[in-house]
Design a protein around this motif. Structure first.
Motif, PDB file in Angstrom:
ATOM      1  N   SER A  12       0.833  -1.215   0.000  1.00  0.00           N
ATOM      2  CA  SER A  12       0.000   0.000   0.000  1.00  0.00           C
ATOM      3  C   SER A  12       0.862   1.257   0.000  1.00  0.00           C
ATOM      4  N   SER A  48      -1.497  -4.862  -2.732  1.00  0.00           N
ATOM      5  CA  SER A  48      -2.377  -4.385  -1.662  1.00  0.00           C
ATOM      6  C   SER A  48      -3.039  -3.110  -2.193  1.00  0.00           C
ATOM      7  N   GLY A  49      -3.592  -2.331  -1.302  1.00  0.00           N
ATOM      8  CA  GLY A  49      -4.131  -1.041  -1.721  1.00  0.00           C
ATOM      9  C   GLY A  49      -5.643  -0.966  -1.741  1.00  0.00           C
ATOM     10  N   ALA A  50      -6.315  -2.084  -1.393  1.00  0.00           N
ATOM     11  CA  ALA A  50      -7.781  -2.050  -1.412  1.00  0.00           C
ATOM     12  C   ALA A  50      -8.304  -1.094  -0.338  1.00  0.00           C
ATOM     13  N   ILE A  51      -7.741  -1.192   0.851  1.00  0.00           N
ATOM     14  CA  ILE A  51      -8.217  -0.325   1.943  1.00  0.00           C
ATOM     15  C   ILE A  51      -7.873   1.131   1.633  1.00  0.00           C
ATOM     16  N   ARG A  70     -11.461  -3.044   8.648  1.00  0.00           N
ATOM     17  CA  ARG A  70     -10.491  -3.176   7.553  1.00  0.00           C
ATOM     18  C   ARG A  70     -11.007  -4.155   6.490  1.00  0.00           C
ATOM     19  N   ASN A 132      -4.573 -10.379  -4.569  1.00  0.00           N
ATOM     20  CA  ASN A 132      -4.624  -9.748  -3.244  1.00  0.00           C
ATOM     21  C   ASN A 132      -5.173 -10.787  -2.295  1.00  0.00           C
ATOM     22  N   ASP A 135      -9.748 -10.634   1.742  1.00  0.00           N
ATOM     23  CA  ASP A 135      -9.881 -10.153   3.130  1.00  0.00           C
ATOM     24  C   ASP A 135     -11.258 -10.410   3.735  1.00  0.00           C
ATOM     25  N   GLU A 141      -2.970 -11.422   6.332  1.00  0.00           N
ATOM     26  CA  GLU A 141      -2.134 -10.368   5.763  1.00  0.00           C
ATOM     27  C   GLU A 141      -2.660  -8.976   6.132  1.00  0.00           C
ATOM     28  N   LEU A 142      -3.930  -8.942   6.477  1.00  0.00           N
ATOM     29  CA  LEU A 142      -4.561  -7.684   6.859  1.00  0.00           C
ATOM     30  C   LEU A 142      -4.028  -7.217   8.212  1.00  0.00           C
ATOM     31  N   ASP A 146       0.992  -7.571   5.040  1.00  0.00           N
ATOM     32  CA  ASP A 146       0.795  -6.780   3.833  1.00  0.00           C
ATOM     33  C   ASP A 146       1.163  -7.569   2.570  1.00  0.00           C
ATOM     34  N   THR A 208       1.636  -2.637   7.735  1.00  0.00           N
ATOM     35  CA  THR A 208       1.503  -3.950   8.352  1.00  0.00           C
ATOM     36  C   THR A 208       2.575  -4.912   7.839  1.00  0.00           C
TER      37      THR A 208
END
Ligand code: GLU
Length: 260
Positions: A12, A48-51, A70, A132, A135, A141-142, A146, A208
């Protein structure tokens, strides 16, 4: 002969280029490099990068910051993140596909076989899988990692030539460079245990995927005779420059290569 496969893991912090929104410029930088590198390699991206994407669309100030939060944010942001990838990669003629996975999908059995078959089929037809963690059903990984370990599991499953972990730092240092200005970058790691003692995690509750999870990924790769590098994804052109040895980075040599 099939072109070797490289797994590129983008965290992220790289995708947001140190801001709190997804950097289209960084995704463009990656796409531009892939166009060139695809002549010699096939790629799987673990992103990553969804959040981070969801934060651009949802005013979640009154949501409680727990793991469920999250997870929900990842569910909101994931399709929007893929939309951003699609819009940018399409301009470079790079077709993409989404694969949402968990550690359990790599355990021996039906899921492992299906995961392998899907990834292989996508590569065969010139698609770039973008992986990804799923989640909604898993939070490993959350909470910590990461996607570092997930990307190593993908590398082993698909028998990749190399795992590239794009980080917000040049690699592993002999001490924490945020605390010690005289810290020295370790360019090559031949024995992972020797560098374990150098790791001093920042405990700022933001990222993370510290260096500890990168060493876990390095061990998984090393056991499978796969090379891994940590590289500073914040630098423009980092992938081509890193693969060419033109910018500082840390390279983990797998056990078997050491005997040569
Ligand atoms: N799977 C999460 C995401 O894509 C990981 C978030 C993180 O650890 O930064 O947002």
């Amino acid at each position: 002969m099939d072109k070797p496969i490289i797994i590129l893991k983008i965290g992220s912090s790289t995708l947001t280029a140190g801001t709190n929104i997804i950097s289209r410029g960084k995704i463009e930088d990656i796409a531009r490099q892939l166009v060139e590198l695809r002549r010699d390699y096939r790629f799987i991206i673990v992103s990553s990068g969804a959040i981070a994407t969801a934060r651009q669309f949802v005013n979640a100030n009154d949501w409680e910051e727990v793991v469920h939060f999250r997870q929900a944010m990842a569910a909101i942001g994931q399709p929007k993140l893929m939309q951003i990838y699609h819009e940018i990669f399409r301009d470079f003629d790079l077709p993409i596909a989404q694969c949402l996975l968990t550690y359990r999908d790599f355990e021996e059995g039906e899921s492992r076989k299906n995961t392998f078959n899907t990834l292989r089929e996508l590569l065969l037809h010139g698609f770039i899988p973008i992986v990804n963690e799923n989640d909604t059903v898993a939070v490993e990984e959350l909470i910590v990692g990461d996607n570092d370990k997930l990307s190593a599991l993908v590398a082993v499953l698909i028998e990749a030539k190399m795992l590239v972990l794009a980080s917000d730092i040049d690699g592993i240092y002999d001490k924490n460079p945020h605390l010690h200005p005289d810290a020295t970058l370790i360019k090559e790691v031949r024995n992972i245990e020797e560098v374990t003692g150098f790791i001093e995690e920042k405990n700022d509750g933001l990222g993370t995927g510290g260096m500890t999870s990168k060493l876990v990924a390095a061990q998984i790769c090393s056991d499978a005779n796969i090379e891994m590098i940590i590289i500073n994804g914040g630098k423009p052109h980092f992938l081509i420059d890193g693969l060419g040895g033109n910018i500082p980075h840390t390279r983990f040599l797998p056990e078997a290569k050491l005997d040569c």
